[in-house]
Design a protein around this motif. Structure first.
Motif, PDB file in Angstrom:
ATOM      1  N   THR A 140      -7.431  -3.373   3.636  1.00  0.00           N
ATOM      2  CA  THR A 140      -8.188  -3.741   2.619  1.00  0.00           C
ATOM      3  C   THR A 140      -8.607  -2.274   2.013  1.00  0.00           C
ATOM      4  O   THR A 140      -8.524  -2.776   0.641  1.00  0.00           O
ATOM      5  N   TYR A 141      -8.780  -1.056   2.799  1.00  0.00           N
ATOM      6  CA  TYR A 141      -9.646  -0.139   1.854  1.00  0.00           C
ATOM      7  C   TYR A 141      -8.948   0.579   0.835  1.00  0.00           C
ATOM      8  O   TYR A 141      -8.847   0.502  -0.026  1.00  0.00           O
ATOM      9  N   ILE A 142      -7.595   0.266   1.157  1.00  0.00           N
ATOM     10  CA  ILE A 142      -6.017   1.508   0.677  1.00  0.00           C
ATOM     11  C   ILE A 142      -6.076   0.554  -1.130  1.00  0.00           C
ATOM     12  O   ILE A 142      -6.221   0.997  -1.630  1.00  0.00           O
ATOM     13  N   ASP A 143      -5.941  -0.893  -0.445  1.00  0.00           N
ATOM     14  CA  ASP A 143      -5.039  -1.243  -1.792  1.00  0.00           C
ATOM     15  C   ASP A 143      -6.886  -1.425  -2.190  1.00  0.00           C
ATOM     16  O   ASP A 143      -6.352  -1.820  -3.754  1.00  0.00           O
ATOM     17  N   GLY A 144      -8.337  -1.432  -2.145  1.00  0.00           N
ATOM     18  CA  GLY A 144      -8.974  -0.852  -2.655  1.00  0.00           C
ATOM     19  C   GLY A 144      -8.775   0.505  -4.118  1.00  0.00           C
ATOM     20  O   GLY A 144      -8.937  -0.171  -5.145  1.00  0.00           O
ATOM     21  N   ILE A 145      -8.276   0.767  -3.215  1.00  0.00           N
ATOM     22  CA  ILE A 145      -8.329   1.876  -3.705  1.00  0.00           C
ATOM     23  C   ILE A 145      -7.063   2.288  -4.386  1.00  0.00           C
ATOM     24  O   ILE A 145      -7.393   2.885  -6.003  1.00  0.00           O
ATOM     25  N   ARG A 146      -5.789   1.397  -4.830  1.00  0.00           N
ATOM     26  CA  ARG A 146      -5.102   1.202  -5.246  1.00  0.00           C
ATOM     27  C   ARG A 146      -5.133   0.529  -6.823  1.00  0.00           C
ATOM     28  O   ARG A 146      -4.756   1.198  -7.194  1.00  0.00           O
ATOM     29  N   LYS A 147      -5.930  -0.356  -6.254  1.00  0.00           N
ATOM     30  CA  LYS A 147      -6.736  -1.215  -7.467  1.00  0.00           C
ATOM     31  C   LYS A 147      -7.053  -0.293  -8.266  1.00  0.00           C
ATOM     32  O   LYS A 147      -7.544  -0.778  -9.974  1.00  0.00           O
ATOM     33  N   ILE A 198       0.478  -0.807  -0.377  1.00  0.00           N
ATOM     34  CA  ILE A 198       0.020   0.110   0.102  1.00  0.00           C
ATOM     35  C   ILE A 198       0.805   1.219   0.044  1.00  0.00           C
ATOM     36  O   ILE A 198       0.284   2.556   0.231  1.00  0.00           O
ATOM     37  N   THR A 199       2.260   1.192  -0.364  1.00  0.00           N
ATOM     38  CA  THR A 199       2.863   2.342  -0.448  1.00  0.00           C
ATOM     39  C   THR A 199       3.944   2.284  -1.733  1.00  0.00           C
ATOM     40  O   THR A 199       3.725   1.651  -2.945  1.00  0.00           O
ATOM     41  N   THR A 200       4.361   3.128  -1.947  1.00  0.00           N
ATOM     42  CA  THR A 200       5.119   3.153  -3.262  1.00  0.00           C
ATOM     43  C   THR A 200       6.160   2.330  -3.429  1.00  0.00           C
ATOM     44  O   THR A 200       6.401   1.702  -2.620  1.00  0.00           O
ATOM     45  N   GLN A 201       6.416   1.486  -4.423  1.00  0.00           N
ATOM     46  CA  GLN A 201       7.251   0.431  -4.965  1.00  0.00           C
ATOM     47  C   GLN A 201       8.562   0.908  -5.148  1.00  0.00           C
ATOM     48  O   GLN A 201       9.238   0.410  -5.894  1.00  0.00           O
ATOM     49  N   CYS A 237      -1.476   2.107  12.129  1.00  0.00           N
ATOM     50  CA  CYS A 237      -2.799   2.125  13.025  1.00  0.00           C
ATOM     51  C   CYS A 237      -2.754   1.291  14.464  1.00  0.00           C
ATOM     52  O   CYS A 237      -1.978   0.133  14.009  1.00  0.00           O
ATOM     53  N   ALA A 238      -2.917   1.646  15.661  1.00  0.00           N
ATOM     54  CA  ALA A 238      -3.064   1.194  16.626  1.00  0.00           C
ATOM     55  C   ALA A 238      -3.657   0.042  17.000  1.00  0.00           C
ATOM     56  O   ALA A 238      -3.721  -0.173  18.097  1.00  0.00           O
ATOM     57  N   ASP A 239      -4.786   0.256  16.247  1.00  0.00           N
ATOM     58  CA  ASP A 239      -6.455   0.102  16.314  1.00  0.00           C
ATOM     59  C   ASP A 239      -5.753  -1.113  15.368  1.00  0.00           C
ATOM     60  O   ASP A 239      -6.295  -1.612  14.728  1.00  0.00           O
ATOM     61  N   PRO A 240      -6.182  -3.052  16.311  1.00  0.00           N
ATOM     62  CA  PRO A 240      -5.461  -4.092  15.466  1.00  0.00           C
ATOM     63  C   PRO A 240      -7.156  -4.171  14.313  1.00  0.00           C
ATOM     64  O   PRO A 240      -6.469  -4.105  13.178  1.00  0.00           O
ATOM     65  N   ALA A 241      -7.577  -3.695  14.884  1.00  0.00           N
ATOM     66  CA  ALA A 241      -8.906  -4.208  13.745  1.00  0.00           C
ATOM     67  C   ALA A 241      -9.216  -3.559  13.286  1.00  0.00           C
ATOM     68  O   ALA A 241      -9.997  -3.329  11.989  1.00  0.00           O
ATOM     69  N   THR A 242      -9.485  -2.014  13.156  1.00  0.00           N
ATOM     70  CA  THR A 242     -10.047  -0.574  12.168  1.00  0.00           C
ATOM     71  C   THR A 242      -8.218  -1.389  11.368  1.00  0.00           C
ATOM     72  O   THR A 242      -8.473  -0.747   9.872  1.00  0.00           O
ATOM     73  N   ALA A 243      -7.377  -1.327  12.033  1.00  0.00           N
ATOM     74  CA  ALA A 243      -6.076  -1.088  10.970  1.00  0.00           C
ATOM     75  C   ALA A 243      -6.052  -2.646   9.677  1.00  0.00           C
ATOM     76  O   ALA A 243      -6.218  -1.783   8.441  1.00  0.00           O
ATOM     77  N   THR A 244      -7.376  -3.816  10.508  1.00  0.00           N
ATOM     78  CA  THR A 244      -7.221  -5.039   8.712  1.00  0.00           C
ATOM     79  C   THR A 244      -8.164  -3.843   8.018  1.00  0.00           C
ATOM     80  O   THR A 244      -8.315  -4.192   6.734  1.00  0.00           O
ATOM     81  N   GLU A 245      -9.049  -3.055   8.465  1.00  0.00           N
ATOM     82  CA  GLU A 245     -10.358  -2.203   7.866  1.00  0.00           C
ATOM     83  C   GLU A 245      -9.355  -1.696   7.017  1.00  0.00           C
ATOM     84  O   GLU A 245      -9.886  -1.397   5.397  1.00  0.00           O
ATOM     85  N   MET A 246      -8.759  -0.696   7.669  1.00  0.00           N
ATOM     86  CA  MET A 246      -8.162   0.002   6.287  1.00  0.00           C
ATOM     87  C   MET A 246      -7.214  -0.456   5.461  1.00  0.00           C
ATOM     88  O   MET A 246      -7.149   0.094   3.782  1.00  0.00           O
ATOM     89  N   VAL A 291      -8.910   7.228   7.833  1.00  0.00           N
ATOM     90  CA  VAL A 291      -8.302   6.066   6.129  1.00  0.00           C
ATOM     91  C   VAL A 291      -9.175   7.140   6.177  1.00  0.00           C
ATOM     92  O   VAL A 291     -10.510   6.201   5.752  1.00  0.00           O
ATOM     93  N   GLY A 292      -9.737   7.862   4.822  1.00  0.00           N
ATOM     94  CA  GLY A 292     -11.659   8.507   4.387  1.00  0.00           C
ATOM     95  C   GLY A 292     -11.960   8.195   5.038  1.00  0.00           C
ATOM     96  O   GLY A 292     -12.233   9.173   6.508  1.00  0.00           O
ATOM     97  N   SER A 293     -13.219   7.219   5.757  1.00  0.00           N
ATOM     98  CA  SER A 293     -14.290   7.041   6.409  1.00  0.00           C
ATOM     99  C   SER A 293     -13.942   6.510   7.411  1.00  0.00           C
ATOM    100  O   SER A 293     -15.164   6.712   8.376  1.00  0.00           O
ATOM    101  N   ILE A 294     -13.091   5.968   7.415  1.00  0.00           N
ATOM    102  CA  ILE A 294     -13.051   5.092   8.199  1.00  0.00           C
ATOM    103  C   ILE A 294     -12.033   5.584   9.396  1.00  0.00           C
ATOM    104  O   ILE A 294     -10.944   6.149   9.145  1.00  0.00           O
ATOM    105  N   THR A 295     -12.121   5.696  10.238  1.00  0.00           N
ATOM    106  CA  THR A 295     -12.138   5.930  11.626  1.00  0.00           C
ATOM    107  C   THR A 295     -11.701   5.163  12.747  1.00  0.00           C
ATOM    108  O   THR A 295     -12.590   4.235  13.270  1.00  0.00           O
TER     109      THR A 295
END
Length: 365
Positions: free
Chosen positions: A197-204, A55-58, A186-195, A159-163
């Motif tokens: 997935t969302y960022i990877d979809g945005i990238r694709k 999810i970062t520049t290559q 993100c220091a909250d593991p559950a939110t990190a997983t959601e973020m 990230v986006g609307s995810i808080t």
């Protein structure tokens, strides 16, 4: 081009371009006899470097810091510390197609009009690659602050609307471990997983998204900052707003505080043993522009990265309408790598303010 230096007593000047031979920093005003842990400095740079996850520049850069001066036998000498970071993976040809086109929401147009020349290869000085130099200097500021017991912690809170939900900030070391256990920081593991997935979809999808970083500074003495133009929160705001892609800064209750009544928002003083505290911390640890001994808290908002992998209409240098195509290696969301930049700039501000505070105490004696 002015504006390459930051700070007064603990002062940095950065140099170099994204696609030049190297970037670097001169740190002037670092006190002598600070233990300069080069492994720590490199570990900080590793958190900002490109190519560290999907999810970062290559772009592949080791961001290996080379200290040229100001350090002897592992300690600062009090003289200027020079650090250089070679560029290893420039692909300038990725930018040849935009040599005469203005990228939407980039610095291309304003640089061209103001200076009459611009480095279109990654934006030159406007590139976020320059921030590696700030991280290197910020790492030394952290080493200085560590000797004073001062802690700084930041993480991706949105990230986006995810808080992320509010964190228990009792143990910042544990939060740091949780943050570094995932690629979005993100220091909250559950939110990190959601973020993620969302960022990877945005990238694709060839698009980008913005985000937010929350920061805590702990164990500051009462008295950092000056009450008029050099307020502590004003210095922090300038530091954060000088980071690429930052569009907003708030401290304490921030914009949400505008919804409160004074009776709800006032921080009531109380005693905790011999220590004066406030029962709440809507002030974000700063009152009258001066630290009050409570945790300093602030949030930084980042816009979506301007380079997207889609065709967009634009103008060229002749003023003609044209189409620009996204190409190259870019972050779909900048905040995972920006966490360490936010910490570095906060450390530079606090180190500078601490030296001013110590000077005041010496005069006061």
């Amino acid at each position: 081009m002015a504006g390459n230096s930051f700070g007064d007593l603990f002062r940095i000047t950065t140099f170099g371009e994204s696609h030049g031979a190297a970037i670097g920093v001169i740190l002037d005003g670092c006190p002598s006899n600070i233990i300069i842990d080069e492994e720590f400095i490199q570990s900080e740079l590793d958190k900002r470097r490109p190519g560290q996850s999907k999810i970062t520049t290559q772009r592949k850069e080791s961001d290996t810091a080379q200290i040229l001066s100001g350090v002897f036998e592992g300690k600062s000498t009090g003289t200027p510390i020079a650090i250089v970071i070679p560029n290893e993976d420039q692909r300038s040809k990725d930018y040849s197609h935009i040599s005469d086109k203005f990228r939407p929401s980039h610095a291309d147009y304003t640089y061209q009009i103001k200076y009459g020349i611009r480095d279109y290869r990654g934006g030159g000085r406007s590139s976020a690659r320059e921030t590696a130099a700030r991280v290197a200097a910020g790492a030394i500021a952290k080493l200085f602050l560590r000797q004073q017991g001062i802690e700084i912690f930041a993480h991706v809170s949105g990230v986006g609307s995810i808080t992320s939900p509010n964190l228990d900030t009792t143990d910042l070391t544990s939060l740091l471990e949780l943050r570094e256990d995932n690629i979005v920081r993100c220091a909250d593991p559950a939110t990190a997983t959601e973020m993620i997935t969302y960022i990877d979809g945005i990238r694709k999808a060839g698009d980008t998204v913005g985000g937010r970083i929350s920061t805590i500074i702990r164990n500051l003495p009462v008295g950092l900052g000056e009450p008029v133009f050099d307020k502590l929160h004003a210095d922090l705001a300038k530091a954060m707003m000088g980071i690429n892609a930052v569009h907003g800064f708030e401290y304490g209750s921030g914009f949400e505080g505008s919804k409160y009544k004074g009776s709800e928002h006032n921080d009531i003083f109380s005693k905790e043993g011999s220590k004066t505290i406030t029962r709440t911390n809507y002030s974000g640890g700063i009152q009258g522009g001066i630290s009050n001994g409570m945790d300093v808290t602030f949030n930084v908002a980042f816009k979506p990265v301007a380079t997207i992998m889609r065709d967009q209409p634009t103008l060229n240098e002749a003023g003609e309408e044209t189409v620009i195509s996204g190409k190259g290696r870019h972050d779909p969301c900048v905040v995972p790598r920006a966490v360490i930049i936010v910490e570095a700039m906060a450390a530079l501000v606090i180190a500078d303010q601490l030296l001013k505070y110590n000077a005041y105490l010496n005069v006061k004696k």
